[in-house]
Write a protein that holds these residues in place. Structure first.
Motif, PDB file in Angstrom:
ATOM      1  N   GLN A 187     -18.208 -37.343 -13.880  1.00  0.00           N
ATOM      2  CA  GLN A 187     -17.779 -36.659 -13.298  1.00  0.00           C
ATOM      3  C   GLN A 187     -16.447 -37.023 -12.751  1.00  0.00           C
ATOM      4  OE1 GLN A 187     -20.389 -36.081  -9.524  1.00  0.00           O
ATOM      5  NE2 GLN A 187     -19.602 -35.806  -8.641  1.00  0.00           N
ATOM      6  N   GLN A 228     -21.887 -28.015 -13.938  1.00  0.00           N
ATOM      7  CA  GLN A 228     -23.418 -27.710 -12.895  1.00  0.00           C
ATOM      8  C   GLN A 228     -23.108 -26.917 -11.638  1.00  0.00           C
ATOM      9  OE1 GLN A 228     -24.023 -31.988 -13.601  1.00  0.00           O
ATOM     10  NE2 GLN A 228     -25.713 -31.263 -14.713  1.00  0.00           N
ATOM     11  N   GLU A 249     -25.687 -24.288 -17.151  1.00  0.00           N
ATOM     12  CA  GLU A 249     -24.645 -24.598 -17.307  1.00  0.00           C
ATOM     13  C   GLU A 249     -23.349 -23.957 -18.127  1.00  0.00           C
ATOM     14  OE1 GLU A 249     -25.415 -28.985 -18.273  1.00  0.00           O
ATOM     15  OE2 GLU A 249     -26.861 -29.209 -16.301  1.00  0.00           O
ATOM     16  N   HIS A 267     -19.520 -20.187 -23.601  1.00  0.00           N
ATOM     17  CA  HIS A 267     -20.054 -21.299 -23.356  1.00  0.00           C
ATOM     18  C   HIS A 267     -19.839 -21.911 -25.021  1.00  0.00           C
ATOM     19  CE1 HIS A 267     -22.749 -24.167 -22.577  1.00  0.00           C
ATOM     20  NE2 HIS A 267     -23.573 -24.277 -23.454  1.00  0.00           N
ATOM     21  N   GLY A 313     -19.946 -18.807 -19.040  1.00  0.00           N
ATOM     22  CA  GLY A 313     -21.511 -19.355 -19.418  1.00  0.00           C
ATOM     23  C   GLY A 313     -22.484 -17.805 -19.845  1.00  0.00           C
ATOM     24  N   ARG A 370     -18.337 -29.916 -18.163  1.00  0.00           N
ATOM     25  CA  ARG A 370     -19.706 -30.049 -18.486  1.00  0.00           C
ATOM     26  C   ARG A 370     -19.538 -28.973 -17.024  1.00  0.00           C
ATOM     27  NH1 ARG A 370     -23.830 -28.723 -20.872  1.00  0.00           N
ATOM     28  NH2 ARG A 370     -23.195 -29.610 -22.477  1.00  0.00           N
ATOM     29  N   GLU A 372     -20.432 -25.141 -20.452  1.00  0.00           N
ATOM     30  CA  GLU A 372     -19.399 -26.662 -20.895  1.00  0.00           C
ATOM     31  C   GLU A 372     -18.081 -25.658 -22.145  1.00  0.00           C
ATOM     32  OE1 GLU A 372     -19.359 -30.341 -24.105  1.00  0.00           O
ATOM     33  OE2 GLU A 372     -20.863 -28.074 -24.743  1.00  0.00           O
TER      34      GLU A 372
END
Length: 262
Positions: A193, A250, A256, A92, A169, A248, A258
């Protein structure tokens, strides 16, 4: 037989040169045929053995072409698999060098981390659930050595299922009482998005995708091992990596993750 060996070597050499020179190459289906998936896996094996001989370590596997949206993007309507190496794995927010990639695109996925082997034929979703230690939200940076992503199934299989990098993650999640069919996915690039989907997009469920991989590997004389990281496949459409940027992911009910492309 000699022709097949020559085709395998020629396809492997073409893809090796593309990686080394950082210049996409022509498709390899002119050498392998558009549908000879066994020939394509033979090329993948040659390339993977060369990476291992050079010091890379296998840490898992990835499943490709699981989402109908991705299948439609390429006109390839069956899943495939590739190998994950240690130098492909990022954490991440750890920068992924843009200059290590050729034609990168990003996908939102779920990574399974196994606590035991799955080494028998006919593996079921129950076997996958028992073998999974935990799951992680993950962004796969897929990449292709084939110019313009002009792919038939043999092109992507030979090219290690169009693998690039994986960003994992750092918060593990148990599968207990978690609905992976309905789980929602949203992927953003630089805050906007760009992709969305759900677990059902991945061969009906990410668990079903990993079960497919386990059966396919055993059929080919391999198996998933304890400790393996398994990228279960895209939960929605893949999107281009536009220069230096950040993605990112979700996943509903999870931390989360990244991916920073630097």
């Amino acid at each position: 037989m000699r022709a097949a060996v020559t085709a395998t070597a020629s396809a492997a050499a073409r893809l090796t040169a593309a990686r080394a020179q950082r210049l996409p190459c022509a498709p390899v289906r002119d050498l392998l045929g558009a549908n000879d998936i066994n020939a394509a896996y033979a090329v993948q094996s040659v390339l993977n053995e060369a990476r291992i001989a050079a010091g890379a370590r296998v840490v898992g596997a990835k499943i490709g072409l699981t989402a109908a949206a991705v299948q439609r993007q390429f006109g390839v309507y069956r899943p495939d698999f590739g190998v994950l190496f240690d130098d492909m794995i990022y954490a991440h927010a750890q920068p992924v060098p843009l200059d290590s990639l050729l034609q990168p695109r990003a996908e939102g996925e779920l990574a399974f981390v196994l606590g035991r082997d799955i080494d028998h034929p006919g593996a079921s979703v129950a076997d996958v659930l028992r073998a999974t230690d935990f799951v992680l939200p993950a962004i796969e940076i897929v990449d292709s050595r084939i110019e313009g992503w002009d792919l038939a199934i043999t092109d992507t299989v030979a090219d290690n299922a169009s693998s690039g990098a994986v960003v994992l993650g750092t918060t593990p999640h148990s599968l207990r009482d978690r609905d992976l069919v309905s789980i929602k996915m949203r992927l953003s690039r630089n805050g906007a998005q760009v992709s969305s989907g759900a677990g059902s997009a991945c061969l009906g469920s990410p668990v079903a995708a990993v079960a497919w991989l386990a059966r396919e590997l055993v059929r080919r004389g391999q198996f998933l091992r304890a400790g393996d990281v398994v990228m279960s496949g895209a939960l929605g459409p893949m999107v281009p990596v536009t220069g230096s940027c950040s993605f990112r992911l979700q996943l509903e009910g999870m931390a989360e993750v990244e991916a920073v492309i630097a």
